[in-house]
Motif scaffolding. Structure first.
Motif, mmCIF file in Angstrom:
data_model
loop_
_atom_site.group_PDB
_atom_site.id
_atom_site.type_symbol
_atom_site.label_atom_id
_atom_site.label_comp_id
_atom_site.label_asym_id
_atom_site.label_seq_id
_atom_site.Cartn_x
_atom_site.Cartn_y
_atom_site.Cartn_z
ATOM 1 N N CYS A 52 0.831 -1.210 0.000
ATOM 2 C CA CYS A 52 0.000 0.000 0.000
ATOM 3 C C CYS A 52 0.862 1.257 0.000
ATOM 4 C CB CYS A 52 -0.923 0.030 1.211
ATOM 5 S SG CYS A 52 -2.291 -1.103 1.070
ATOM 6 N N CYS A 53 1.869 1.272 0.855
ATOM 7 C CA CYS A 53 2.690 2.474 0.968
ATOM 8 C C CYS A 53 3.623 2.655 -0.221
ATOM 9 C CB CYS A 53 3.445 2.463 2.289
ATOM 10 S SG CYS A 53 2.301 2.655 3.696
ATOM 11 N N CYS A 94 -1.471 4.211 0.734
ATOM 12 C CA CYS A 94 -1.171 4.132 2.158
ATOM 13 C C CYS A 94 -2.014 5.145 2.930
ATOM 14 C CB CYS A 94 0.311 4.432 2.355
ATOM 15 S SG CYS A 94 0.948 4.030 3.980
ATOM 16 N N CYS A 156 -4.355 0.511 4.495
ATOM 17 C CA CYS A 156 -4.660 0.608 3.059
ATOM 18 C C CYS A 156 -6.018 1.246 2.797
ATOM 19 C CB CYS A 156 -4.697 -0.783 2.434
ATOM 20 S SG CYS A 156 -3.112 -1.583 2.332
#
Length: 171
Positions: A52-53, A94, A156
């Motif tokens: 996600c990040c 993120c 997320c």
């Protein structure tokens, strides 16, 4: 390779392009990929890398179904080979992480909402890019299905969209 996977590859290529500059929050091309399975769950590695990040864009084959009902007495020959392919594409981001004891600020939520809106726009453009000439692709009508937000789940948040394509099965 089946026509379904060829169409998925075409869409993921267009999504990767649309998630680049001038997108205000680009996703690295190597983070836009085909995924397999019933659903896409962003992964966290043992070394602490978080999909996600890093940003994640994907396309997966969601399902394929026949067009005609088996009881349709007019179905014969090529009608029995018609299929509706449903592709799912999505983008994950993120969640902002505030300092200990704090919550996500309104400004951070505004920025995240703007990112998800830009990602939605990139997905719409990817559909136009991939399927602007259905005749040369030898496919029938293409229709965007449902767009829906995903998350928040852990850290997320994102969105996903389905694309329905009428095609002929290889028999």
């Amino acid at each position: 390779m089946t026509q379904a996977l060829s169409l998925a590859q075409l869409l993921v290529g267009c999504l990767a392009t649309q998630l680049q500059d001038p997108h205000p929050w680009p996703v690295a091309p190597e983070r836009v990929m085909l995924r397999a399975g019933e659903q896409v769950i962003p992964l966290l590695s043992s070394s602490g890398q978080d999909e996600c990040c890093l940003g994640l864009g994907y396309v997966r084959v969601a399902n394929m179904s026949g067009v005609r009902d088996i009881r349709d007495r007019l179905a014969s020959g090529c009608f029995e080979r018609e299929r509706v392919l449903t592709l799912e594409m999505g983008v994950y981001r993120c969640m902002p992480t505030p300092e200990a004891g704090a919550i996500v600020s309104p400004t951070e939520w505004d920025t995240l909402a703007a990112k998800l809106d830009a990602d939605y726009g990139a997905m719409e453009k990817a559909v136009c890019c991939a399927f602007d000439d259905p005749e040369s692709l030898r496919i029938g009508p293409v229709a965007v299905g449902l767009y829906e937000p995903v998350g928040p789940d852990a850290n997320c948040l994102g969105g996903r969209m389905t694309v329905n394509i009428v095609m002929e099965a290889c028999c």
